[in-house]
Motif scaffolding. Structure first.
Motif, mmCIF file in Angstrom:
data_model
loop_
_atom_site.group_PDB
_atom_site.id
_atom_site.type_symbol
_atom_site.label_atom_id
_atom_site.label_comp_id
_atom_site.label_asym_id
_atom_site.label_seq_id
_atom_site.Cartn_x
_atom_site.Cartn_y
_atom_site.Cartn_z
ATOM 1 N N ASN A 121 0.800 -1.221 0.000
ATOM 2 C CA ASN A 121 0.000 0.000 0.000
ATOM 3 C C ASN A 121 0.833 1.272 0.000
ATOM 4 N N GLY A 168 0.872 2.991 -3.263
ATOM 5 C CA GLY A 168 -0.345 3.727 -3.562
ATOM 6 C C GLY A 168 -0.433 5.033 -2.798
ATOM 7 N N LEU A 210 -0.468 5.212 -11.144
ATOM 8 C CA LEU A 210 -1.553 4.333 -10.712
ATOM 9 C C LEU A 210 -1.738 3.158 -11.667
ATOM 10 N N PHE A 222 0.595 0.712 -10.439
ATOM 11 C CA PHE A 222 -0.034 0.154 -9.238
ATOM 12 C C PHE A 222 -0.996 -0.961 -9.630
ATOM 13 N N TYR A 263 -9.492 0.213 -1.995
ATOM 14 C CA TYR A 263 -8.475 0.984 -2.705
ATOM 15 C C TYR A 263 -8.974 2.364 -3.125
ATOM 16 N N ALA A 294 -6.282 4.758 -1.513
ATOM 17 C CA ALA A 294 -5.398 5.259 -2.568
ATOM 18 C C ALA A 294 -6.096 6.261 -3.487
#
Length: 419
Positions: free
Chosen positions: A17, A20, A44, A47, A248, A252
């Protein structure tokens, strides 16, 4: 024993994490662009790409865990995750080595995805074996809820402390590396703790007649048995995938949108994120105990349906306002946290012992990859395209579908624990 198991889960949650959480800061260094949102979307996307490797990791390492050793797979996973974080923390940027920096970052995230692909299945399989009878929900809430949130909180808290300790320009220039390096260093301690973990693969189950209980002798036997419970696998994918859309988005998507799109004070953003995570961590065992008392199926159905209106709270954060972000993150996030405290237990109940590690790991990896990994990118992209209403509709539909498929699986006898 619990500390070794839970500590590894927390570490891997932190290392996964923290990328993120720090995406808004590392994005201009690896994906430079005249538009900061374009840079963020590229970060991202990496990610999300890491999530795509998780099903492959589950498929490769899950059968090894189910047939040979839970502990060995667990050690491989935590070691690869820690070393990868150390590499990211010292990785040269675009200014140093050009596009190679972005490629290297992508490859490291793929390695992390491979290693994490089996971790969830192994950790849950071990936890369910060690849980006191009748208290499986509470114990899975501790391992799969509290310790995961400890890692997620650790990511936001370390980011908050670093951000509060240095000037904004220092944070943007190089201090973003500190939280990432911290996870790698902590991993060395967790590796030591995990060496004392017991092997929970029970050899006496090898010769049981029940195909769904005995240890399989071949990898093909694992896949054959898993195919026979494919409805359970679909349920696991949706049970996990639907809550990971929210997870998420909250840990994030919203923070990165606040930092990049609305230019909020990053220290405040990380502080709110930490407060939300603390709420999740504290409530997780109680949510599990609630499920033990109420019956897991009823608790899951209730909490998952409450997630539907929660998704629509994201629509009120449409302009710069730290107070609005606080309301969405903490109050809306509480419902997300309740679901996060239960989903690991529910997913584990859907898999028979013979394929528990592989089934949960593969279902987890597919659910997170298809739904969770794309969530932050989708949220930020839809905001830029002025179509924010699509995100809560999408999240709500998947949440509702997860309840429907779970109930069908339960009615067909595909719940193996706590039914």
């Amino acid at each position: 024993m619990t500390v070794g198991l839970g500590g590894g889960v927390a570490l891997e949650a932190y290392d996964w994490n923290i990328y993120g959480v720090m995406a808004a800061f590392l994005s201009p260094h690896f994906f430079p662009s005249g538009d900061p949102i374009t840079s963020l979307l590229a970060a991202l996307a990496v990610f999300g790409a890491g999530f795509l490797a998780r099903p492959l990791g589950a498929a490769l390492l899950g059968p090894v865990a189910d047939r040979i050793s839970h502990k060995r797979v667990m050690m491989i996973s935590v070691t690869a995750m820690a070393l990868s974080s150390l590499l990211i923390s010292i990785l040269p940027t675009y200014d140093d080595i050009g596009v190679t920096a972005a490629v290297a970052l992508l490859l490291i995230r793929i390695v992390q995805g491979l290693s994490l692909g089996a971790e969830s299945g192994v950790a849950n399989a071990i936890a369910i074996e060690l849980a006191p009878p009748g208290k499986e929900g509470r114990y899975l809430g501790l391992i799969g809820g509290t310790f995961i949130q400890l890692g997620a909180i650790g990511a936001s808290m370390v980011a908050f402390l670093v951000s509060a300790s240095v000037a904004p320009e220092v944070m943007r220039e190089w201090a973003w590396r500190i939280p990432i390096a911290f996870g790698g260093v902590l991993g060395l301690f967790i590796i030591y703790l995990r060496t004392a973990m017991p092997e929970t693969l029970v050899n006496r189950a090898m010769h049981r007649q029940d195909e769904l209980s005995r240890i399989q002798e071949t990898t093909s036997g694992i896949w054959k048995t898993l195919w026979s419970v494919r409805l359970s696998l679909l349920a696991v994918i949706l049970v996990i995938g639907s809550v990971q859309i929210a997870n998420y988005a909250w840990i994030a998507g919203l923070p990165n949108m606040a930092n990049t799109v609305f230019k909020e004070n990053s220290t405040w953003v990380f502080g709110i994120l930490t407060l939300m995570g603390l709420t999740w961590m504290v409530t997780a065992p109680y949510v599990g105990a609630f499920a033990d008392k109420m019956r897991p199926s009823r608790a899951f159905t209730l909490l998952r349906l409450l997630l539907i209106p929660c998704f629509f709270l994201t629509l009120i954060y449409s302009e710069k306002s730290i107070s609005t972000l606080f309301i969405v993150m903490v109050f809306g996030g509480a419902i997300v946290g309740f679901n996060m405290g239960l989903y690991n237990f529910i997913a584990t109940t859907l898999m028979p012992r013979a394929v528990r590690t592989t089934g949960v790991a593969l279902g987890y990896a597919l659910g997170v990859s298809l739904f969770g990994g794309t969530s932050p990118y989708l949220m930020v992209w839809l905001q830029r395209e002025h179509m924010t209403w699509i995100f809560p509709v999408y999240g709500s539909l998947i949440a509702l579908l997860s309840v429907v498929v779970y109930r069908i699986a339960k009615n067909r006898g595909r719940v193996y624990i706590g039914n």
